[in-house]
Each structure stands twice: as structure tokens, then as C-alpha cells.
Design a protein around this motif. Structure first.
Motif: not given
Ligand SMILES: C[S@@+](CC[C@H](N)C(=O)[O-])C[C@H]1O[C@@H](n2cnc3c(N)ncnc32)[C@H](O)[C@@H]1O
Length: 273
Positions: A1, A37, A67, A88, A119, A135, A137, A141, A186
Motif C-alpha cells: 500500500m 500489507y 510478509p 521478493g 504471479a 490480497e 496484489a 501486476f 496499489c
Molecule cells: C501490497 S503487498 C500485499 C502482500 C500480501 N498479500 C498481504 O496482503 O500482506 C503486494 C505484494 O505483491 C508482491 N508482488 C508484486 N508483484 C509481484 C509479482 N509479479 N509476482 C509476485 N508477487 C508480486 C510484492 O512483493 C508485495 O509483497
């Protein structure tokens, strides 16, 4: 976020993804966001679990697990077997450490493990999980259709995909949030509910339900604001490289976007026929 990379949007999707993953691994983000997050925290994750039908022994994939709080909750409270995938490397290592500390690391019922992966190219065989969750995420992308198609590929027939995500009216988004920092936070590439439904449909998925949780986004922005103020008052070294004025301005603009109905948060469930 939240994150604070400066500058206009890079044109390369790989650069956006790398920047996003790096942003979410920084110390300042951990200090500001805590262990979860996404808006709505554990309460919304429980609601998501109910909506997608996570039960004892269910095999779940958590896409962009960050996390690891979502995956660990599903293992601990719903006795699911969960694989979390995140781009990450640091986030994955930290999530695996947290799972080990909590005594839920490993494979099998009520256990969870984390792997590095994109993803848009999930490191799983076809039809290998019962449920997919993700969540806050999909909004980050660059190729959302590729990510949705991957979710559809790895879930078994009849299986559910549940996301909680930022929803947005892109035509009314303040230009201040439409750059790379806004993307990582986001907002810049979030879609209206209908936009996500169209993506699901193009990926061969049927939308089953949509719930709005806009207040959760407003609450998270308030929490972020309060933590930034606390860190600034404590003269935290975590803020050393942060342009505080710009960060505060963005938080204010984001709060206004929620108040004006431009941005919100939703829980959406789709099914692979
Ligand atoms: C806002 S955080 C949400 C993390 C977790 N889902 C939560 O709700 O606590 C977005 C996450 O997406 C991951 N992320 C971003 N692009 C990605 C991709 N193409 N494939 C996998 N993970 C990705 C980032 O590393 C980050 O950990």
C-alpha cells in the motif's frame, strides 16, 4: 500500500515489478504497515477464507504473499495447507522465518511455506490447488490478465479464486497518484470492479460475488498517517531517505480519493468452471 520510489512510470513491466517487490521489502514499509500489507487485516482475510470455502486440509495458493500473514492465518485458523508465492526474495525469506517461529513451517495440513515466483508465471503445475487467494496484489501486476490466467490454470476445476483489492475509478484518479509510487502503493493501476470482472472473464473464470469494504482502505490510510507521524516525531532513521512532505501529500490525496468515492476496496470471488 505504500512506498516512496520517485519519478514517472517506467515503461518496462519487469522494472515495475522489481520496484514493487523492492518497495515492499524496505524497513520503512514494515514499520508503517506492520504484519499485514492489505486493508482489512486479519478480519478481512477471515472473511475471504469463508467466501472461498477454505476448510481443513484444503490446498491453497496465496499469490503475492508478502510478509506471509494471510497464508499463516489460513494454516493456523482453517487448517489449510498453504503455499505463498512472492516476487521478493527478502519477503519470502522473512515469511519462511516467521512461519518457522510460529511453528507452522512445512508442507501438509495446517502448514505453510513460501517460494519466490512471479504471479504472471506461477511455479506450479496445472490444476494443483483447491483455492487461490491474493490480497492487495492484482492491482500491482502489470499484466493482470496473465496473472488471472495463471490463477485459473493452477486451480482445480470447480475451485475458487478470491481476491481482496483496491478498486478505483481511473478517470477520476488524482495525477499525483498516477506515477510509479502510486503504482507501488496499489492505486495507479487498480481497476473498477467491472474491470476485474472482465479480467476474470477473459481468463475463463466466472465471478461469483463482490463485496465492498471501502472503509477498510480509509482505515488503513489513517493508520499509515498516524505511524508516519509517530516515526517523524521519534526522528526515526527509517525515514532518512524518505521525502516526508511528498509522502504526507500523497497520503492526503489518497484519503480524499476514498472520501470522494474514487478509490475503495473489494472482496471478489470467482470460480473455475
Ligand atoms: C501490497 S503487498 C500485499 C502482500 C500480501 N498479500 C498481504 O496482503 O500482506 C503486494 C505484494 O505483491 C508482491 N508482488 C508484486 N508483484 C509481484 C509479482 N509479479 N509476482 C509476485 N508477487 C508480486 C510484492 O512483493 C508485495 O509483497
Amino acid at each position: 500500500m505504500i512506498a516512496e520510489p520517485n519519478g514517472s512510470l517506467p515503461t518496462e513491466p519487469a522494472e515495475i515489478k522489481a520496484c514493487c517487490a523492492a518497495g515492499y521489502q524496505s524497513d520503512v514499509v514494515a514499520l508503517i504497515l506492520g504484519e499485514s500489507y492489505h486493508p482489512g487485516g486479519a478480519a478481512l482475510t477471515r472473511r475471504l477464507a469463508g467466501a472461498v470455502g477454505v476448510t481443513d486440509g484444503c490446498e491453497v495458493l496465496d499469490v503475492a504473499s508478502g510478509p506471509g500473514s494471510t497464508a499463516m492465518l489460513l494454516a493456523r485458523e482453517f487448517r489449510a495447507s498453504v503455499l505463498g508465492v512472492d516476487l521478493g526474495e527478502g519477503a519470502v525469506a522473512q515469511a519462511n522465518r516467521r512461519a518457522a517461529d510460529a511453528g507452522v513451517a512445512g508442507r501438509g495440513t495446517a502448514l505453510v511455506r513460501f517460494e519466490v515466483g512471479d504471479a504472471e508465471r506461477l511455479p506450479l503445475p496445472d490444476a494443483s490447488v483447491d483455492v487461490v487467494v491474493s490480497e492487495c496484489a492484482l492491482c500491482t501486476f502489470p499484466d493482470k490478465l496473465a496473472a488471472a490466467a495463471e490463477m485459473a490454470r493452477v486451480v482445480r476445476r470447480g475451485g475458487r479464486i478470491g481476491i481482496t483489492d483496491v478498486v478505483l475509478d481511473p478517470d477520476r484518479l488524482d495525477p499525483e497518484l498516477a506515477d510509479l509510487a502510486g503504482w507501488v502503493a496499489c492505486l495507479a493501476d487498480a481497476r473498477p470492479v467491472e474491470g476485474y470482472q472482465a479480467i476474470f472473464s477473459s481468463a475463463g473464470l466466472e465471478t461469483m460475488s463482490v463485496e465492498r469494504h471501502d472503509q477498510a482502505l480509509g482505515d488503513m490510510i489513517d493508520m499509515i498517517d498516524a505511524r508516519i507521524t509517530a516515526l517523524a516525531m521519534a526522528k526515526s532513521t527509517a525515514l532518512a531517505d524518505v521525502d516526508l512532505a511528498s509522502l504526507r501529500r500523497r497520503v492526503a490525496v489518497a484519503r480524499r480519493a476514498v472520501a470522494d468515492g474514487v478509490a475503495g476496496y473489494a472482496l471478489m470471488v470467482a470460480r473455475r468452471p
